[in-house]
Design a protein around this motif. Structure first.
Motif, PDB file in Angstrom:
ATOM      1  N   ILE A  15       0.839  -1.194   0.000  1.00 45.00           N
ATOM      2  CA  ILE A  15       0.000   0.000   0.000  1.00 45.00           C
ATOM      3  C   ILE A  15       0.876   1.247   0.000  1.00 45.00           C
ATOM      4  N   ALA A  16       1.919   1.197   0.797  1.00 47.18           N
ATOM      5  CA  ALA A  16       2.817   2.348   0.900  1.00 47.18           C
ATOM      6  C   ALA A  16       3.496   2.658  -0.432  1.00 47.18           C
ATOM      7  N   SER A  17       3.663   1.641  -1.256  1.00 48.17           N
ATOM      8  CA  SER A  17       4.325   1.878  -2.532  1.00 48.17           C
ATOM      9  C   SER A  17       3.468   2.760  -3.445  1.00 48.17           C
ATOM     10  N   TYR A  18       2.196   2.856  -3.129  1.00 48.81           N
ATOM     11  CA  TYR A  18       1.322   3.738  -3.900  1.00 48.81           C
ATOM     12  C   TYR A  18       1.188   5.110  -3.260  1.00 48.81           C
ATOM     13  N   LEU A  19       1.750   5.254  -2.092  1.00 44.97           N
ATOM     14  CA  LEU A  19       1.789   6.552  -1.409  1.00 44.97           C
ATOM     15  C   LEU A  19       3.228   6.812  -1.021  1.00 44.97           C
ATOM     16  N   PRO A  20       4.038   7.153  -1.995  1.00 44.53           N
ATOM     17  CA  PRO A  20       5.491   7.187  -1.795  1.00 44.53           C
ATOM     18  C   PRO A  20       5.951   8.074  -0.644  1.00 44.53           C
ATOM     19  N   GLN A  21       5.145   9.063  -0.303  1.00 43.12           N
ATOM     20  CA  GLN A  21       5.577   9.959   0.762  1.00 43.12           C
ATOM     21  C   GLN A  21       5.221   9.431   2.143  1.00 43.12           C
ATOM     22  N   ARG A  22       4.511   8.328   2.163  1.00 45.16           N
ATOM     23  CA  ARG A  22       4.115   7.754   3.449  1.00 45.16           C
ATOM     24  C   ARG A  22       4.829   6.426   3.648  1.00 45.16           C
ATOM     25  N   THR A  23       5.133   6.137   4.899  1.00 49.26           N
ATOM     26  CA  THR A  23       5.790   4.867   5.184  1.00 49.26           C
ATOM     27  C   THR A  23       4.742   3.819   5.524  1.00 49.26           C
ATOM     28  N   ASP A  24       5.140   2.572   5.389  1.00 43.42           N
ATOM     29  CA  ASP A  24       4.197   1.503   5.715  1.00 43.42           C
ATOM     30  C   ASP A  24       3.767   1.580   7.170  1.00 43.42           C
ATOM     31  N   ASN A  25       4.707   1.937   8.008  1.00 43.64           N
ATOM     32  CA  ASN A  25       4.397   2.066   9.433  1.00 43.64           C
ATOM     33  C   ASN A  25       3.364   3.161   9.669  1.00 43.64           C
ATOM     34  N   ASP A  26       3.532   4.256   8.978  1.00 43.45           N
ATOM     35  CA  ASP A  26       2.610   5.384   9.081  1.00 43.45           C
ATOM     36  C   ASP A  26       1.205   4.961   8.677  1.00 43.45           C
ATOM     37  N   ILE A  27       1.155   4.298   7.546  1.00 51.81           N
ATOM     38  CA  ILE A  27      -0.132   3.874   7.006  1.00 51.81           C
ATOM     39  C   ILE A  27      -0.790   2.863   7.938  1.00 51.81           C
ATOM     40  N   LYS A  28       0.034   1.960   8.413  1.00 49.05           N
ATOM     41  CA  LYS A  28      -0.471   0.945   9.342  1.00 49.05           C
ATOM     42  C   LYS A  28      -1.029   1.604  10.600  1.00 49.05           C
ATOM     43  N   ASN A  29      -0.285   2.538  11.148  1.00 50.80           N
ATOM     44  CA  ASN A  29      -0.744   3.245  12.338  1.00 50.80           C
ATOM     45  C   ASN A  29      -2.024   4.014  12.062  1.00 50.80           C
ATOM     46  N   TYR A  30      -2.050   4.666  10.920  1.00 52.30           N
ATOM     47  CA  TYR A  30      -3.228   5.466  10.582  1.00 52.30           C
ATOM     48  C   TYR A  30      -4.454   4.569  10.428  1.00 52.30           C
ATOM     49  N   TRP A  31      -4.214   3.432   9.829  1.00 55.81           N
ATOM     50  CA  TRP A  31      -5.315   2.485   9.665  1.00 55.81           C
ATOM     51  C   TRP A  31      -5.827   2.019  11.031  1.00 55.81           C
ATOM     52  N   ASN A  32      -4.899   1.626  11.883  1.00 60.10           N
ATOM     53  CA  ASN A  32      -5.290   1.064  13.166  1.00 60.10           C
ATOM     54  C   ASN A  32      -5.906   2.094  14.102  1.00 60.10           C
ATOM     55  N   THR A  33      -5.451   3.324  13.994  1.00 56.78           N
ATOM     56  CA  THR A  33      -5.924   4.316  14.957  1.00 56.78           C
ATOM     57  C   THR A  33      -7.094   5.140  14.435  1.00 56.78           C
ATOM     58  N   HIS A  34      -7.165   5.341  13.123  1.00 56.75           N
ATOM     59  CA  HIS A  34      -8.220   6.207  12.591  1.00 56.75           C
ATOM     60  C   HIS A  34      -9.251   5.453  11.763  1.00 56.75           C
ATOM     61  N   LEU A  35      -8.753   4.779  10.747  1.00 59.85           N
ATOM     62  CA  LEU A  35      -9.661   4.251   9.731  1.00 59.85           C
ATOM     63  C   LEU A  35     -10.528   3.109  10.248  1.00 59.85           C
ATOM     64  N   LYS A  36      -9.998   2.291  11.122  1.00 59.03           N
ATOM     65  CA  LYS A  36     -10.797   1.206  11.695  1.00 59.03           C
ATOM     66  C   LYS A  36     -12.018   1.766  12.409  1.00 59.03           C
ATOM     67  N   LYS A  37     -11.764   2.831  13.140  1.00 61.40           N
ATOM     68  CA  LYS A  37     -12.867   3.453  13.880  1.00 61.40           C
ATOM     69  C   LYS A  37     -13.887   4.044  12.929  1.00 61.40           C
ATOM     70  N   LYS A  38     -13.350   4.713  11.913  1.00 61.65           N
ATOM     71  CA  LYS A  38     -14.252   5.325  10.946  1.00 61.65           C
ATOM     72  C   LYS A  38     -15.080   4.258  10.252  1.00 61.65           C
ATOM     73  N   LEU A  39     -14.459   3.149   9.977  1.00 62.88           N
ATOM     74  CA  LEU A  39     -15.186   2.065   9.324  1.00 62.88           C
ATOM     75  C   LEU A  39     -16.329   1.593  10.212  1.00 62.88           C
ATOM     76  N   LYS A  40     -16.037   1.450  11.480  1.00 56.85           N
ATOM     77  CA  LYS A  40     -17.076   1.013  12.415  1.00 56.85           C
ATOM     78  C   LYS A  40     -18.247   1.985  12.400  1.00 56.85           C
ATOM     79  N   LYS A  41     -17.879   3.252  12.422  1.00 51.87           N
ATOM     80  CA  LYS A  41     -18.899   4.298  12.388  1.00 51.87           C
ATOM     81  C   LYS A  41     -19.711   4.163  11.101  1.00 51.87           C
ATOM     82  N   PHE A  42     -18.979   3.939  10.031  1.00 48.95           N
ATOM     83  CA  PHE A  42     -19.642   3.804   8.735  1.00 48.95           C
ATOM     84  C   PHE A  42     -20.540   2.585   8.711  1.00 48.95           C
ATOM     85  N   GLN A  43     -20.056   1.489   9.262  1.00 48.92           N
ATOM     86  CA  GLN A  43     -20.845   0.263   9.273  1.00 48.92           C
ATOM     87  C   GLN A  43     -22.148   0.463  10.027  1.00 48.92           C
ATOM     88  N   SER A  44     -22.062   1.157  11.150  1.00 51.17           N
ATOM     89  CA  SER A  44     -23.271   1.425  11.913  1.00 51.17           C
ATOM     90  C   SER A  44     -24.233   2.260  11.102  1.00 51.17           C
TER      91      SER A  44
END
Length: 324
Positions: free
Chosen positions: A92-121
DNA sequence: AATCGCGCCAACCGCATCGCG
DNA sequence: CCGCGATGCGGTTGGCGCGAT
């Protein structure tokens, strides 16, 4: 007896890096270039293990790293790519060259998962708890809108509104496809799609046998829509993603285990069922092109979907970065 | 002002994979 | 083909900062 820890050597420092250590590491890499990490601690005198040095460089010190808030477009791309690839953060990070895999992973775990839950509801309370409904599929709907409309939050409110309008909304593939179809129509860059055939929800559809409208763009779009369909996404989620390992920097990303020709056209190897066969892996992994490789199928699609929403800088970001 | 709880993120750990002899 | 060291990757953790009480 278990495997000894990687950094069991006495005297190896752990924890946050100091500015002094950063300077030492950066100046060493400036001189010698990244790589040969094993020798870095020895040659620099840093009391860090090689892994730690590499991680510090790739996640923090490497030039061109963008820090701070993710843009809605980046968010959409992450959601979409995660839905397609799973937790292949490096890919995934290879498609966002300015972001690191760790960054993306953290962002996913801390932000996007929650947003998804909100969206699912918002989209359907049953869906949120229904384990038979593919998360990937839901995410694809979300991400495509997110790419188009700017943010996941907008999407959640949009869906809530839609649900209020129709109390009969149910978590069926048909309704999901209707939702997607509605979005397809309202897409800022509508394409001349076959109305009857542009959502294929039957995984048994043989893509090779389908009559597709002329033009690669349309056929590829149909291809992807098939990939994004409920059943196929479940397949994607269940098979060993390593069979389409896109972490190899010179591979073209092809979510459905086809081969990508140099002109970007998908060549299906339908006989290659996802498995752990190494020989198949070799075939599935796509050949790299020569200089100035064409955009992969997925990239083209992403670019296409977000056309009009993406500025030039973001467009530049879409090229997969060659590994450092 | 002190304490607590929580979110975020840099860094660690261990397994997987690669590449070379 | 095999073994082994080096590197890459993804899951997890721990510490810091900040807001709430």
């Amino acid at each position: 007896m278990g495997r000894p820890p990687c950094c069991e050597k006495v005297g190896i420092k752990k924890g946050p890096w100091t500015p002094e250590e950063d300077i030492i590491l950066v100046s060493y890499i400036q001189e010698h270039g990244p790589g040969n990490w094993r020798s870095v601690p020895t040659n620099t005198g840093l009391l860090r293990c090689s892994k730690s040095c590499r991680l510090r460089w790739t996640n923090y010190l490497r030039p061109g790293i963008k820090r701070g808030n993710f843009t809605p477009h980046e968010e959409g791309m992450i959601i979409h790519l995660q839905a397609l690839l799973g937790n292949k953060w490096a890919a995934i990070a290879s498609y966002l060259p300015q972001r690191t895999d760790n960054d993306i992973k953290n962002y996913w775990n801390t932000h996007l998962k929650k947003k998804l839950k909100k969206f699912q509801s918002a989209i359907d309370p049953h869906m949120a708890s229904d384990s038979t409904t593919s998360t990937s599929h839901q995410l694809n709907i979300v991400s495509r809108r997110s790419l188009s409309e700017g943010s996941l939050d907008n999407m959640a409110s949009h869906v809530t509104l839609k649900n209020n309008q129709s109390s009969t909304y149910a978590s069926s593939t048909a309704n999901i496809s209707r939702l997607l179809e509605g979005w397809m129509r309202s897409s800022p860059t509508p394409k001349t799609l076959s109305n009857t055939n542009h959502l294929k929800l039957n995984a048994s559809d043989d893509l090779q046998d389908q009559e597709t409208p002329a033009g690669n763009l349309v056929s590829r779009r149909e291809e992807l829509e098939s990939i994004l369909s409920y059943e196929n996404l479940n397949n994607v989620a269940s098979w060993d993603r390593s069979t389409c390992d896109s972490t190899q920097s010179d591979n073209k990303l092809n979510p459905r285990c086809g081969r990508v020709a140099n002109d970007g056209e998908i060549i299906h190897d339908d006989h290659l069922v996802p498995d752990h066969d190494q020989k198949n892996k070799q075939i599935i992994r796509c050949e790299s092109s020569t200089s100035a490789p064409p955009l992969s199928f997925l990239e083209k699609w992403l670019l296409d979907e977000s056309a009009g929403q993406v500025d030039d800088d973001q467009m530049m970001e879409l090229s997969p970065m060659s590994s450092v």
